[in-house]
Design an enzyme around this catalytic site. Structure first.
Site, PDB file in Angstrom:
ATOM      1  N   GLU A   1       0.816  -1.195   0.000  1.00  0.00           N
ATOM      2  CA  GLU A   1       0.000   0.000   0.000  1.00  0.00           C
ATOM      3  C   GLU A   1       0.855   1.253   0.000  1.00  0.00           C
ATOM      4  OE1 GLU A   1      -1.932   1.768   3.171  1.00  0.00           O
ATOM      5  OE2 GLU A   1      -2.735   3.120   1.637  1.00  0.00           O
TER       6      GLU A   1
ATOM      7  N   ASP B   1       0.384  -2.455   6.035  1.00  0.00           N
ATOM      8  CA  ASP B   1       0.830  -2.036   7.366  1.00  0.00           C
ATOM      9  C   ASP B   1       0.147  -2.860   8.454  1.00  0.00           C
ATOM     10  OD1 ASP B   1       2.288  -0.171   6.082  1.00  0.00           O
ATOM     11  OD2 ASP B   1       1.008   1.544   6.601  1.00  0.00           O
TER      12      ASP B   1
ATOM     13  N   ASP C   1      -1.300  -1.902  10.912  1.00  0.00           N
ATOM     14  CA  ASP C   1      -2.259  -1.102  11.683  1.00  0.00           C
ATOM     15  C   ASP C   1      -3.672  -1.285  11.142  1.00  0.00           C
ATOM     16  OD1 ASP C   1      -2.296   0.221   9.319  1.00  0.00           O
ATOM     17  OD2 ASP C   1      -1.383   2.079  10.059  1.00  0.00           O
TER      18      ASP C   1
ATOM     19  N   ASP D   1      -5.690   0.616   9.363  1.00  0.00           N
ATOM     20  CA  ASP D   1      -5.880   0.912   7.938  1.00  0.00           C
ATOM     21  C   ASP D   1      -5.320  -0.200   7.066  1.00  0.00           C
ATOM     22  OD1 ASP D   1      -7.218   3.191   8.324  1.00  0.00           O
ATOM     23  OD2 ASP D   1      -5.610   4.552   7.656  1.00  0.00           O
TER      24      ASP D   1
END
Ligand code: 28F
Length: 634
Positions: free
Chosen positions: A421, A494, A496, A498
């Site tokens: 991403e 990632d 996280d 998102d």
């Protein structure tokens, strides 16, 4: 008779002494090849007598004492005093290195490349050599050892016929290997019998008292039939050409339905496995004749522009035997390639005779041209197929998205596509990858919520387009598994919320529109760590990559009392290339999870949950389930 020792005697002795000092200079080596070269040298003297039309029979006997005896029914070596040496001719030929040329009234004499000095070389390298000559109604004999005369040329009886017999035993001081190979000798004798039609050759093995006969009335045409073996000839009648005046030449050729061709060439009955001027001239002559004939007749069928040398060669079996005067030029490491320019005359000669033969034999010509045209068609078709494949590959490369950093390996199963991403993660992934087998495709922002969107709508989406093009299969209804471009498709987002959301969207997309890729186990999730924790200091420091908060707590507690350094990775873009490589990309150290489907019903529910409103719940789902996955590919 033996009285005075002249300067000439000393020179002769020196000559043969030189052969014993450096045998390799004369026979190549003193191994198996050199040992057999002795046989070829003596044999070729009989063969020369046959080639000149004076000998119809050659007998070879392998003795139990390691000797070889070769007998021919030629004219017999002259026994008179030789005008140049003042010695009898037998002693001149066997005791003098310079006997070739000067003393030699032979039309063709190359004696295996030694230019007429073969007999003296064999004599020098034999512990025993006896020559017997039948001539003038008498039988004569003279003995030698290591090049030295051991007896006069004695009259030992009467003789009704004529001929020469030589018996020799190779010198153990020179040759390490003294065992003659019956197989090698047999092959050589058979070839000579093929090359000289009607010549009768026998091979006797005293050890088992076996006798083999070689005689071929059809000469090189018989040879050709043997070479064709089981392959079917395109026409029953091979082409045969023989010319005895001017350039002496004999050729037999045929095409078979097999794709492998075989052309054997000879100069003065000596094989030239490396080809050379005669073989090149032969091939060119045949090609030109065929092209000329086809041009004058119906021409070439549509789609074929020309007939190449390769087309002519396909399935061509031939024997090319040429006889040249004077010293032959040979080329190459083992002197097996003829370099004499005179042989170039073969080309125009063959071009005209072969073309004339084609015109005179329409049915044979039709079969031959059909064979050559078939080869041209196969060549043209395979070229067209090759071009088509290349064109398609080029097309596919052209339609690949610009932001895909592709890998170089053509082996699909070893390749990997990393979907990452954002441009910053894309940049560090490109640095960290092994470009030979790892490709990187950065995608931007959040792609559509694929759970709701129609295939039509998705197809119009730029991120989806570059994803589908990179993968190569197309999607939904136009999915074609055979066009898959990578063995593994690895989603690397990632660690996280998102990142998990994007991973989820991608997985949902694969599940809805490219389910085959999941079913066949091509889709993976990378596991980027959330923290890097260094425990301890100096040489004893340990680095841990951890994926969850709970793991982090455990590691920190275990490092009780030591220096603990914690780094939280906010995103892949924050990791340096080395960390990114070892944690998610390097097959030797990374952790990736293969995404699988147990059954469709269960997976649907999972994706439903994944696409729910509650982001926290979704995140937790992936966390818990990701670590549960058994199919962990490291
Ligand atoms: C087993 C080995 O060496 N056969 C040979 C001949 C016949 C002649 C010849 C040989 C004459 C002048 C050299 C006979 N009559 N077999 C053999 N058969 N050499 S070797 O002549 C040699 C030359 O100087 C031969 C008339 N002309 C030639």
């Amino acid at each position: 008779m033996s009285g005075s020792y002249t300067v000439r005697d000393i020179q002769v002795l020196k000559g043969l002494e030189a052969v014993r000092k450096r045998p390799g200079m004369y026979i190549g080596n003193t191994g198996r090849d050199g040992l057999h070269q002795l046989v070829w040298e003596i044999l070729d003297n009989s063969v020369d007598e046959a080639l000149n039309g004076h000998c119809t029979r050659i007998d070879v006997v392998m003795g139990t004492d390691g000797s070889i005896t070769i007998t021919d029914n030629g004219r017999g070596i002259p026994v008179e005093k030789h005008p140049v040496t003042g010695k009898n001719t037998v002693e001149t030929i066997f005791g003098n290195l310079h006997a070739g040329g000067k003393f030699d009234d032979y039309a063709y004499k190359v004696a295996g490349g030694l230019h007429g000095v073969g007999a003296a070389v064999v004599n020098a390298l034999s512990e025993m050599l006896v020559v017997e000559v039948c001539r003038n109604g008498r039988r004569y004999a003279q003995k030698f050892s290591r090049g030295k005369t051991k007896s006069k040329l004695n009259e030992i009886g009467k003789a009704e016929s004529t001929g020469t017999m030589v018996t020799f035993r190779p010198d153990p001081q020179i040759f390490g290997e003294r065992q003659f190979s019956k197989e090698r000798i047999r092959e050589r004798l058979e070839t000579k019998a093929f090359l000289i039609a009607g010549l009768e050759i026998t091979l006797t093995d005293e050890a088992d008292r076996s006798v083999e006969h070689f005689v071929f009335p059809g000469g090189i045409t018989d040879f050709l039939l043997k070479l064709c073996g089981d392959s079917k000839m395109v026409d029953a009648q091979p082409f045969h050409f023989r010319q005895d005046n001017g350039l002496r030449l004999e050729i037999a050729l045929a095409w078979t339905e097999s794709t492998n061709g075989r052309v054997l060439s000879f100069v003065n009955s000596i094989p030239t496995p490396g080809g050379g001027t005669h073989e090149t001239a032969f091939r060119n002559g045949i090609s030109r004749a065929l092209r000329g004939y086809i041009e004058k007749r119906n021409g070439l069928p549509k789609g074929i522009k020309n007939i190449t040398a390769e087309d002519v060669r396909e399935g061509l079996v031939a024997v090319v035997s040429v006889y040249l005067h004077g010293n032959l030029e040979f080329q190459g490491q083992t002197k097996e390639r003829l370099n004499s320019p005179e042989a170039q005359q073969i080309e125009p000669l063959l071009r005209s005779t072969f073309e004339a033969w084609l015109h005179q034999n329409p049915s044979q010509a039709a079969a031959v041209t059909a064979r050559v045209v078939l080869a041209a068609q196969a060549r043209t078709a395979s070229r067209a197929a090759r071009d088509e494949v290349a064109r398609k590959a080029a097309m596919r490369r052209l339609t690949l998205p610009g932001k895909l950093a592709d890998c170089s390996s053509p082996l699909r199963d070893e390749t990997e596509l990393f979907i990452v991403e954002g441009d910053s993660a894309g940049g560090s992934s490109k640095q960290a990858r092994d470009r030979r087998f790892q490709a990187v495709l950065p995608i931007r922002g959040k792609i559509l919520n694929v759970e709701q969107a129609s295939a039509e709508k998705l197809r119009a989406n730029k991120e989806i387009q570059s994803l589908v093009h990179s993968i190569g299969t197309g999607m939904a209804g136009s999915f074609d598994y055979t066009r898959l471009r990578y063995g593994k498709i690895i989603i690397n987002t990632d660690a996280d919320v998102d990142g998990h959301h994007i991973a989820t969207l991608l997985l949902t997309f694969f599940y809805r529109f490219l389910p085959q890729l999941i079913k066949r186990g091509h889709v993976y999730l990378a596991m980027p760590p959330l923290y890097r924790i260094r425990v301890g200091s100096g040489k004893k420091a340990r680095t841990h990559y951890v994926f969850t908060e709970a793991e982090k707590e455990r590691v920190v507690k275990s490092g009780n009392g030591k220096d603990v350094d914690i780094q939280r990775f906010k995103g892949l873009g924050e990791m340096d290339a080395a960390t990114l490589k070892s944690t998610t990309m390097d097959p030797a150290t990374r952790s990736i999870l293969r995404v699988g489907l147990d059954d469709d019903g269960k997976a649907d529910a999972v994706f439903d949950c994944l696409m729910g409103k509650d982001v926290k719940k979704r995140f937790m789902f992936i966390k818990t389930h990701a670590t549960e996955v058994k199919d962990l590919d490291i």
